[in-house]
Enzyme design. Structure first.
Site, PDB file in Angstrom:
ATOM      1  N   HIS A  32       0.870  -1.186   0.000  1.00  0.00           N
ATOM      2  CA  HIS A  32       0.000   0.000   0.000  1.00  0.00           C
ATOM      3  C   HIS A  32       0.906   1.234   0.000  1.00  0.00           C
ATOM      4  O   HIS A  32       1.719   1.421   0.906  1.00  0.00           O
ATOM      5  CB  HIS A  32      -0.856  -0.078   1.266  1.00  0.00           C
ATOM      6  CG  HIS A  32      -1.828   1.026   1.481  1.00  0.00           C
ATOM      7  ND1 HIS A  32      -3.161   0.943   1.134  1.00  0.00           N
ATOM      8  CD2 HIS A  32      -1.682   2.240   2.071  1.00  0.00           C
ATOM      9  CE1 HIS A  32      -3.784   2.048   1.493  1.00  0.00           C
ATOM     10  NE2 HIS A  32      -2.904   2.866   2.062  1.00  0.00           N
ATOM     11  N   ASP A  34       1.174   5.087   0.284  1.00  0.00           N
ATOM     12  CA  ASP A  34       0.447   6.265   0.765  1.00  0.00           C
ATOM     13  C   ASP A  34       1.030   7.523   0.134  1.00  0.00           C
ATOM     14  O   ASP A  34       2.111   7.984   0.505  1.00  0.00           O
ATOM     15  CB  ASP A  34       0.542   6.352   2.294  1.00  0.00           C
ATOM     16  CG  ASP A  34      -0.400   5.380   2.972  1.00  0.00           C
ATOM     17  OD1 ASP A  34      -1.586   5.345   2.597  1.00  0.00           O
ATOM     18  OD2 ASP A  34       0.046   4.640   3.866  1.00  0.00           O
ATOM     19  N   GLY A 140      -3.243  10.901   6.982  1.00  0.00           N
ATOM     20  CA  GLY A 140      -2.103  11.798   7.166  1.00  0.00           C
ATOM     21  C   GLY A 140      -0.884  11.134   7.796  1.00  0.00           C
ATOM     22  O   GLY A 140       0.233  11.407   7.412  1.00  0.00           O
ATOM     23  N   SER A 142       0.805   7.472   9.983  1.00  0.00           N
ATOM     24  CA  SER A 142       0.660   6.122  10.522  1.00  0.00           C
ATOM     25  C   SER A 142       0.838   6.205  12.043  1.00  0.00           C
ATOM     26  O   SER A 142       1.248   7.234  12.579  1.00  0.00           O
ATOM     27  CB  SER A 142       1.691   5.177   9.904  1.00  0.00           C
ATOM     28  OG  SER A 142       2.961   5.490  10.369  1.00  0.00           O
ATOM     29  N   GLY A 143       0.474   5.129  12.708  1.00  0.00           N
ATOM     30  CA  GLY A 143       0.681   5.067  14.155  1.00  0.00           C
ATOM     31  C   GLY A 143      -0.426   5.705  14.980  1.00  0.00           C
ATOM     32  O   GLY A 143      -0.278   5.874  16.188  1.00  0.00           O
ATOM     33  N   ASP A 173      -8.347   0.801   6.486  1.00  0.00           N
ATOM     34  CA  ASP A 173      -7.009   1.381   6.616  1.00  0.00           C
ATOM     35  C   ASP A 173      -6.930   2.321   7.815  1.00  0.00           C
ATOM     36  O   ASP A 173      -7.657   3.317   7.866  1.00  0.00           O
ATOM     37  CB  ASP A 173      -6.713   2.158   5.315  1.00  0.00           C
ATOM     38  CG  ASP A 173      -5.323   2.773   5.256  1.00  0.00           C
ATOM     39  OD1 ASP A 173      -4.479   2.436   6.114  1.00  0.00           O
ATOM     40  OD2 ASP A 173      -5.087   3.582   4.344  1.00  0.00           O
ATOM     41  N   GLY A 174      -6.040   1.994   8.754  1.00  0.00           N
ATOM     42  CA  GLY A 174      -5.742   2.921   9.842  1.00  0.00           C
ATOM     43  C   GLY A 174      -5.904   2.340  11.228  1.00  0.00           C
ATOM     44  O   GLY A 174      -6.992   1.929  11.616  1.00  0.00           O
TER      45      GLY A 174
HETATM   46  C1  DX5 Z   1      -2.909   7.089   6.835  1.00  0.00           C
HETATM   47  C2  DX5 Z   1      -2.541   6.084   5.792  1.00  0.00           C
HETATM   48  C3  DX5 Z   1      -2.497   4.685   6.296  1.00  0.00           C
HETATM   49  C4  DX5 Z   1      -1.416   4.495   7.342  1.00  0.00           C
HETATM   50  C5  DX5 Z   1      -1.755   3.348   8.236  1.00  0.00           C
HETATM   51  O1  DX5 Z   1      -3.090   8.304   6.249  1.00  0.00           O
HETATM   52  O2  DX5 Z   1      -3.476   6.114   4.741  1.00  0.00           O
HETATM   53  O3  DX5 Z   1      -2.319   3.772   5.223  1.00  0.00           O
HETATM   54  O4  DX5 Z   1      -0.172   4.255   6.744  1.00  0.00           O
HETATM   55  O5  DX5 Z   1      -0.843   3.349   9.283  1.00  0.00           O
HETATM   56  P1  DX5 Z   1      -1.104   2.513  10.614  1.00  0.00           P
HETATM   57  O6  DX5 Z   1      -1.393   1.093  10.199  1.00  0.00           O
HETATM   58  O7  DX5 Z   1       0.164   2.655  11.380  1.00  0.00           O
HETATM   59  O8  DX5 Z   1      -2.274   3.157  11.280  1.00  0.00           O
HETATM   60 ZN    ZN Z   2      -3.354   4.475   3.305  1.00  0.00          ZN
END
Ligand code: DX5
Ligand code: ZN
Length: 224
Positions: A32, A34, A140, A142-143, A173-174
């Protein structure tokens, strides 16, 4: 079982080849990507050169998640390496036109909705969509922690899909981690995206335990 898609947003960029290799070795088939423009979302990330390099090196399917104001710019390039190109319902573009352009370039047109966007808003767009990506964090970074209620849209989309006789895939996702992936998986998505839960610590162990936690049967051995 759903596919687990690895978002490289949380990978160590200076060791990207090694990190993706480990993920692939552990059974990851989807990457994926981003894509953020610092405007649609308050972060700036990766784009075309990353996608090209990953596709050239690895036998994986790439889903490009376009968190940008102009997802129709450079579509030829994104479609050249992406199995799915996902744009946001909230982006200021003519959504149907862009979804059609993605499809005409041979990729699956995806549509993502932010946590606050209701499924009813995209009902009329579903016939042009082959993939709906449900955001369970504000896009925006991850984490972040999952916004649990947003995941309920997976069940609703499955109802729409059945009622309307359609066949789009559903992604989520997220904030997906070992401790919530069992519930998320039980809602029935086709693709589950994860960044930090895969790329922090031991990647092979992380993928193995996330996949294990996706299985229905609790064997008492798992810390899901
Ligand atoms: C957020 C992204 C996600 C993100 C997920 O804007 O679209 O794809 O990378 O990250 P995690 O799994 O750490 O929440
Ligand atoms: Zn994403």
């Amino acid at each position: 079982m759903a596919e687990l898609s690895a978002s490289i947003l949380a990978a160590d960029l200076l060791n990207l080849e090694r990190e993706i290799s480990l993920a692939v070795k552990s059974g990851i088939k989807w990457v994926h990507l981003d894509v953020m423009d610092g405007h649609f979302v308050p972060n700036l990330t990766m784009g075309i050169p990353f996608g090209i390099a990953i596709r050239r090196k690895f036998n994986v399917d790439i889903e490009s998640h376009m968190m940008v104001d102009n997802p129709d710019k450079y579509l030829d390039k994104y479609c050249s390496f992406s199995k799915i190109v996902t744009i946001h319902y909230e982006a200021p573009v003519q959504t149907i036109r862009v979804l059609r352009e993605i499809e005409s370039r041979g990729s699956m047109p995806g549509l993502s909705i932010n946590p606050k966007t209701q499924v009813s808003r995209i009902e009329g767009l579903l016939p042009y969509t082959k993939y709906v990506l449900v955001m369970t964090v504000e896009p925006g970074f991850s984490g972040q922690s999952m916004i649990e209620e947003a995941a309920d849209k997976i069940s609703l989309l499955k109802e729409y899909r059945e009622r309307m006789g359609m066949n789009f895939l559903i992604g989520v996702d997220g904030g997906i981690k070992k401790d919530n992936i069992t519930r998320i998986h039980s809602l029935g998505p086709d693709i589950i995206v994860s960044a930090s839960a895969i790329f922090s610590g031991n990647i092979e162990e992380n993928v193995k335990s996330l996949k294990n936690c996706m299985k229905e049967d609790q064997d008492g051995q798992r810390d899901c």
